[in-house]
Structure formats: C-alpha cells, structure tokens
Scaffold this motif. Sequence first.
Motif, mmCIF file in Angstrom:
data_model
loop_
_atom_site.group_PDB
_atom_site.id
_atom_site.type_symbol
_atom_site.label_atom_id
_atom_site.label_comp_id
_atom_site.label_asym_id
_atom_site.label_seq_id
_atom_site.Cartn_x
_atom_site.Cartn_y
_atom_site.Cartn_z
ATOM 1 N N THR A 218 61.029 28.350 5.101
ATOM 2 C CA THR A 218 62.247 27.956 4.560
ATOM 3 C C THR A 218 62.549 28.861 3.405
ATOM 4 N N LEU A 219 61.551 28.569 2.376
ATOM 5 C CA LEU A 219 61.807 29.240 0.986
ATOM 6 C C LEU A 219 62.214 30.756 0.982
ATOM 7 N N ALA A 220 61.591 31.425 2.006
ATOM 8 C CA ALA A 220 61.977 32.961 2.196
ATOM 9 C C ALA A 220 63.253 32.993 2.529
ATOM 10 N N GLY A 221 63.704 32.186 3.785
ATOM 11 C CA GLY A 221 64.904 32.100 4.325
ATOM 12 C C GLY A 221 66.081 31.938 3.383
ATOM 13 N N ASN A 222 65.898 31.143 2.312
ATOM 14 C CA ASN A 222 67.035 30.850 1.326
ATOM 15 C C ASN A 222 67.333 32.219 0.531
ATOM 16 N N PHE A 223 66.017 33.154 0.337
ATOM 17 C CA PHE A 223 66.461 34.309 -0.080
ATOM 18 C C PHE A 223 66.944 35.536 0.783
ATOM 19 N N ILE A 224 66.369 35.489 2.037
ATOM 20 C CA ILE A 224 66.678 36.624 2.907
ATOM 21 C C ILE A 224 68.149 36.575 3.494
ATOM 22 N N SER A 225 68.555 35.287 3.698
ATOM 23 C CA SER A 225 69.466 35.095 4.719
ATOM 24 C C SER A 225 70.591 34.295 4.141
ATOM 25 N N GLN B 23 74.154 44.787 -0.354
ATOM 26 C CA GLN B 23 74.451 44.562 -1.631
ATOM 27 C C GLN B 23 74.849 42.957 -2.212
ATOM 28 N N GLY B 24 75.037 42.280 -1.386
ATOM 29 C CA GLY B 24 75.406 40.849 -1.717
ATOM 30 C C GLY B 24 74.183 39.953 -1.512
ATOM 31 N N ASN B 25 73.130 40.343 -0.957
ATOM 32 C CA ASN B 25 72.157 39.483 -0.620
ATOM 33 C C ASN B 25 71.260 39.349 -1.841
ATOM 34 N N GLN B 26 70.624 38.312 -2.155
ATOM 35 C CA GLN B 26 70.053 37.893 -3.193
ATOM 36 C C GLN B 26 68.907 38.669 -3.671
ATOM 37 N N LEU B 27 68.166 39.239 -2.466
ATOM 38 C CA LEU B 27 66.914 40.120 -2.815
ATOM 39 C C LEU B 27 67.439 41.490 -3.254
ATOM 40 N N TYR B 28 68.656 41.973 -3.095
ATOM 41 C CA TYR B 28 69.086 43.251 -3.325
ATOM 42 C C TYR B 28 68.502 43.834 -4.657
ATOM 43 N N ASP B 29 68.946 42.884 -5.684
ATOM 44 C CA ASP B 29 68.528 43.321 -6.973
ATOM 45 C C ASP B 29 66.964 43.390 -7.140
ATOM 46 N N LEU B 30 66.121 42.395 -6.592
ATOM 47 C CA LEU B 30 64.654 42.560 -6.489
ATOM 48 C C LEU B 30 64.433 43.860 -5.801
ATOM 49 N N VAL B 31 64.863 44.182 -4.738
ATOM 50 C CA VAL B 31 64.354 45.563 -4.138
ATOM 51 C C VAL B 31 64.572 46.616 -5.056
ATOM 52 N N LYS B 32 65.932 46.583 -5.480
ATOM 53 C CA LYS B 32 66.297 47.938 -6.355
ATOM 54 C C LYS B 32 65.444 47.961 -7.852
ATOM 55 N N ALA B 33 65.012 46.753 -8.289
ATOM 56 C CA ALA B 33 64.033 46.564 -9.303
ATOM 57 C C ALA B 33 63.036 47.379 -9.144
ATOM 58 N N THR B 34 62.180 47.489 -7.900
ATOM 59 C CA THR B 34 61.062 48.124 -7.651
ATOM 60 C C THR B 34 61.367 49.757 -7.718
ATOM 61 N N GLU B 35 60.390 50.636 -8.232
ATOM 62 C CA GLU B 35 60.738 51.838 -8.384
ATOM 63 C C GLU B 35 60.759 52.783 -6.908
#
Length: 134
Positions: A91-98, A41-53
């Motif tokens: 590097t761009l993906a790493g900023n969001f994932i980890s 839940q603290g990860n930046q991608l959490y909200d994006l993943v939850k937004a997909t149905e």
Amino acid sequence: MPRVLRIVLLTLAVILLLYGVYYVLGRPALPIPAIRYKVSQGNQLYDLVKATESDELRLTVVTDGQIDVEGDGDRLASIQYTPKTLGNALTLAGNFISKDQQEFQTDVSKPLQNLSSLLYNILRFKLTVLLIPA
C-alpha cells in the motif's frame, strides 16, 4: 499396479526428490526475469529515479521476507516483511508508484500478496522491477 497410478507415484517421487535437493541447498531464491516499468514525468518516483546516476531504480522482492530498493549500486531502502505485513508495504509503495490506487491494488498488490503468502515457507522466488524514466 495400474499404469496411471505408477506414473502418479513416480511423478510425486521426482517432485519430492527435487524439493529435497532444493531444501538441502538452503532454499535459495529462484530469480524471475526482471520487469521494466517506465515512470512518466508526472509520477512521484520520477525525480527519485532521475536522482540516481544510473537513471534506474531497482526494486527487488524476495518471497522469504525481504524487499530492497537500490539505485546506482547503493541500497536506498530495505524492508523486512511477513505475509501479514506485506499488504502494508505494498500500500505504501502503491502511493508512490501509481496515481490510481485501486488499479494498483487489483493489478499488482493483491496478486503479489497472495503469491507471497503461498510461497513464503515453501518455495522462494526473487522478483526484480526496474523503474526507468520514460
């Protein structure tokens, strides 16, 4: 002719024959089993993943130069890359994932970049990472 030399030559002939068939078929990407990555839940991608149905985000990397991100059957992003530009995309993906960028670089980015540059022109693979909420 020595037996060892005969076995080596036969093995090389079989490998060349298999690669020839692979090349004639258009060098399709060979799928690797999907990797499941739980996003907390603290990860930046959490909200994006939850937004997909469908509650999952599918990241697909093909070593012929294509990265796709899909959620609920819709394409959210598509990136074309070469081995030289793959480092920037990772590097761009790493900023969001980890949160730990250094850990992401050593564990994911560098091995994937090295493998992709090796296989970019020879053998194509398709790696899928499923991002799911924890």
